[in-house]
Design an enzyme around this catalytic site. Structure first.
Site, PDB file in Angstrom:
ATOM      1  N   GLY A   1      17.752  22.547  58.606  1.00  0.00           N
ATOM      2  CA  GLY A   1      17.332  23.804  59.255  1.00  0.00           C
ATOM      3  C   GLY A   1      16.474  23.521  60.489  1.00  0.00           C
ATOM      4  O   GLY A   1      16.633  24.162  61.536  1.00  0.00           O
ATOM      5  N   ASP A   2      15.588  22.549  60.397  1.00  0.00           N
ATOM      6  CA  ASP A   2      14.715  22.187  61.540  1.00  0.00           C
ATOM      7  C   ASP A   2      15.578  21.669  62.690  1.00  0.00           C
ATOM      8  O   ASP A   2      15.252  21.855  63.863  1.00  0.00           O
ATOM      9  CB  ASP A   2      13.715  21.100  61.146  1.00  0.00           C
ATOM     10  CG  ASP A   2      13.028  21.407  59.820  1.00  0.00           C
ATOM     11  OD1 ASP A   2      12.936  22.597  59.477  1.00  0.00           O
ATOM     12  OD2 ASP A   2      12.620  20.460  59.116  1.00  0.00           O
TER      13      ASP A   2
HETATM   14  N1  LIG Z   1      27.351  21.874  53.347  1.00  0.00           N
HETATM   15  C1  LIG Z   1      27.131  21.880  54.688  1.00  0.00           C
HETATM   16  N2  LIG Z   1      28.126  21.569  55.532  1.00  0.00           N
HETATM   17  C2  LIG Z   1      27.957  21.572  56.869  1.00  0.00           C
HETATM   18  N3  LIG Z   1      26.774  21.849  57.456  1.00  0.00           N
HETATM   19  C3  LIG Z   1      25.729  22.169  56.662  1.00  0.00           C
HETATM   20  C4  LIG Z   1      25.844  22.191  55.239  1.00  0.00           C
HETATM   21  N4  LIG Z   1      24.633  22.528  54.711  1.00  0.00           N
HETATM   22  C5  LIG Z   1      23.822  22.705  55.781  1.00  0.00           C
HETATM   23  N5  LIG Z   1      24.447  22.493  56.940  1.00  0.00           N
HETATM   24  C6  LIG Z   1      23.915  22.579  58.316  1.00  0.00           C
HETATM   25  O1  LIG Z   1      22.512  22.718  58.265  1.00  0.00           O
HETATM   26  C7  LIG Z   1      22.120  23.982  58.825  1.00  0.00           C
HETATM   27  C8  LIG Z   1      20.939  24.533  58.051  1.00  0.00           C
HETATM   28  O2  LIG Z   1      21.277  24.662  56.687  1.00  0.00           O
HETATM   29  P1  LIG Z   1      20.698  25.796  55.720  1.00  0.00           P
HETATM   30  O3  LIG Z   1      21.397  27.069  55.988  1.00  0.00           O
HETATM   31  O4  LIG Z   1      20.784  25.236  54.352  1.00  0.00           O
HETATM   32  O5  LIG Z   1      19.230  25.995  56.278  1.00  0.00           O
HETATM   33  P2  LIG Z   1      17.818  25.639  55.639  1.00  0.00           P
HETATM   34  O6  LIG Z   1      17.768  26.136  54.236  1.00  0.00           O
HETATM   35  O7  LIG Z   1      16.808  26.113  56.604  1.00  0.00           O
HETATM   36  O8  LIG Z   1      17.885  24.067  55.676  1.00  0.00           O
HETATM   37  P3  LIG Z   1      16.885  23.023  54.990  1.00  0.00           P
HETATM   38  O9  LIG Z   1      17.782  22.276  54.030  1.00  0.00           O
HETATM   39  O10 LIG Z   1      16.436  22.197  56.134  1.00  0.00           O
HETATM   40  O11 LIG Z   1      15.779  23.800  54.334  1.00  0.00           O
HETATM   41  C9  LIG Z   1      23.363  24.839  58.780  1.00  0.00           C
HETATM   42  O12 LIG Z   1      23.370  25.836  59.783  1.00  0.00           O
HETATM   43  C10 LIG Z   1      24.460  23.799  59.025  1.00  0.00           C
HETATM   44  O13 LIG Z   1      24.541  23.508  60.410  1.00  0.00           O
HETATM   45  O1  LIG Z   2       6.135  22.580  52.469  1.00  0.00           O
HETATM   46  P1  LIG Z   2       6.829  23.088  53.707  1.00  0.00           P
HETATM   47  O2  LIG Z   2       5.932  23.033  54.903  1.00  0.00           O
HETATM   48  O3  LIG Z   2       7.483  24.409  53.505  1.00  0.00           O
HETATM   49  O4  LIG Z   2       8.065  22.102  53.991  1.00  0.00           O
HETATM   50  C1  LIG Z   2       7.840  20.749  54.248  1.00  0.00           C
HETATM   51  C2  LIG Z   2       9.155  19.992  54.224  1.00  0.00           C
HETATM   52  O5  LIG Z   2       9.816  20.100  52.961  1.00  0.00           O
HETATM   53  O6  LIG Z   2      10.014  20.557  55.206  1.00  0.00           O
HETATM   54  C3  LIG Z   2      10.695  19.555  55.941  1.00  0.00           C
HETATM   55  C4  LIG Z   2      12.162  19.808  55.934  1.00  0.00           C
HETATM   56  O7  LIG Z   2      12.460  21.054  56.469  1.00  0.00           O
HETATM   57  C5  LIG Z   2      10.299  18.236  55.314  1.00  0.00           C
HETATM   58  O8  LIG Z   2      10.182  17.237  56.279  1.00  0.00           O
HETATM   59  C6  LIG Z   2       8.992  18.530  54.611  1.00  0.00           C
HETATM   60  O9  LIG Z   2       8.730  17.689  53.521  1.00  0.00           O
END
Ligand SMILES: Nc1ncnc2c1ncn2[C@@H]1O[C@H](COP(=O)(O)OP(=O)(O)OP(=O)(O)O)[C@@H](O)[C@H]1O
Ligand SMILES: O=P(O)(O)OC[C@@]1(O)O[C@H](CO)[C@@H](O)[C@@H]1O
Length: 308
Positions: A248-249
């Site tokens: 997501g970042d």
């Molecule tokens: N299974 C997947 N296949 C392809 N791309 C993915 C997949 N999962 C995540 N991504 C990529 O990662 C981006 C962010 O994923 P997600 O919607 O899970 O956001 P998030 O929950 O903010 O992520 P994070 O895991 O960092 O918390 C998506 O927009 C996509 O580009």
């Molecule tokens: O505890 P928070 O601040 O919600 O999330 C922190 C964190 O899970 O977010 C990043 C991935 O998005 C990691 O690098 C880190 O460990």
């Protein structure tokens, strides 16, 4: 300058365990450590795309030194306020599924908070501030609102990748960009969002409330970008997810990098999605090369007609 704010940075300790057994001694088959925290990840992704940023927040102890040294090695400028406790260690456990244990983080005093706010005094309206991640327990829950108030005075654009109550607070301040995932968007409206179509309905409500750009990520189901005048939908490329930490970042880092290079909004969105997937398909954060490899597999289409 783009400033990323990580109020509660971390050392992300990524451990791989085969057949993890709760209540037993498990041994790792591989482990690595990276500087973490959402704003720091955004800075690291932007650096890979040749966009400079300055990482702000609070760090302390041997873990804080690890974070600072790592960023120095990657030539990412930082201006952290030093605190006496240790920066937290967040455990990312990779077994058949991914599990995470995020630490609490160190105490932050009134004086340290004042020192942090002083950094904003030298910012100008050309700057962008990215607020990302959770608020440590010792800071007031209104801190993001307070930071945005300072930014507003100076006409600084604010990007926010936050969740829960912090997201609610930030939305009322009409930021330039927010990037909830579909679960976080659903939580805002006390509902469950399963599809791109449902996400569009609720994302548009946020734009009506004054948020300039809303990116909703739905993991493998795709992503949406909603602005005042248009909505866009993107597919995500197919691939094996190796690590979703920081995906997501990476969307935020990719999008802002492209915006800062004056790319069109659609192109910036595409680069953001490619960066997210490139991270998901890598063990660490995305590289420029991996992003470029994925770009041809992403299509961004404008949502037309009634749905818009
Ligand atoms: N299974 C997947 N296949 C392809 N791309 C993915 C997949 N999962 C995540 N991504 C990529 O990662 C981006 C962010 O994923 P997600 O919607 O899970 O956001 P998030 O929950 O903010 O992520 P994070 O895991 O960092 O918390 C998506 O927009 C996509 O580009
Ligand atoms: O505890 P928070 O601040 O919600 O999330 C922190 C964190 O899970 O977010 C990043 C991935 O998005 C990691 O690098 C880190 O460990």
């Amino acid at each position: 300058m783009i400033y990323t704010v990580t109020l509660n940075p971390s050392v992300d300790y990524i451990v791989e365990v085969e057949q993890f057994e709760l209540g037993s001694l498990n041994r790792t088959v591989a482990d690595t450590k990276f500087p973490g925290g959402k704003g720091i990840n955004v800075s690291r992704v932007m650096k890979r795309l040749a966009v400079e940023s300055n990482a702000l927040g609070f760090i302390g102890g041997f873990t804080g030194k690890f974070v600072e040294d790592f960023l120095n090695l990657e030539k990412i400028p930082s201006n952290f306020v030093k605190v006496s406790g240790d920066t937290r260690i967040n455990i990312k456990l990779k077994t058949e599924v991914e599990s995470e244990i995020n630490g609490l983080g160190p105490n932050i005093s009134e004086d340290q908070l004042t020192e942090f706010f002083e950094i904003f005094q030298k910012m100008t309206r050309e700057d962008i501030v990215v607020l990302a991640g959770s608020i440590p327990g010792t800071l007031p829950s209104s801190i993001y609102k307070e930071i945005i108030a300072v930014c507003k005075e100076k006409e600084i654009k604010v990007v926010a990748d936050v969740s829960g109550d912090a997201l609610k607070e930030v939305i009322s301040e009409k930021p330039y960009l927010i990037k909830p995932n579909h679960h976080e968007l659903g939580e805002l409206f006390n509902t469950e969002i399963q599809s791109v179509e449902e996400a569009l309905v609720y994302g548009k409500k946020l734009v009506k409330q004054g948020v300039k750009h809303v990116i909703v990520s739905l993991a493998e189901k795709g992503a949406l970008l909603i602005t005042e005048n248009n909505s866009y939908v993107a597919n995500v490329p197919k691939g094996k997810v190796l690590n979703s930490v920081g995906a997501g970042d990476s969307v935020v880092g990719g999008f802002i990098s492209a915006i800062s290079k004056d790319y069109s909004i659609e192109e910036a969105f595409k680069i953001g999605v490619a960066a997210g997937s490139a991270t998901a398909f890598s063990m660490e954060l995305c590289t420029k090369q991996k992003i470029e490899e994925l770009l041809p597999y992403i299509e961004v289409n404008e949502v037309k007609g009634e749905e818009r």
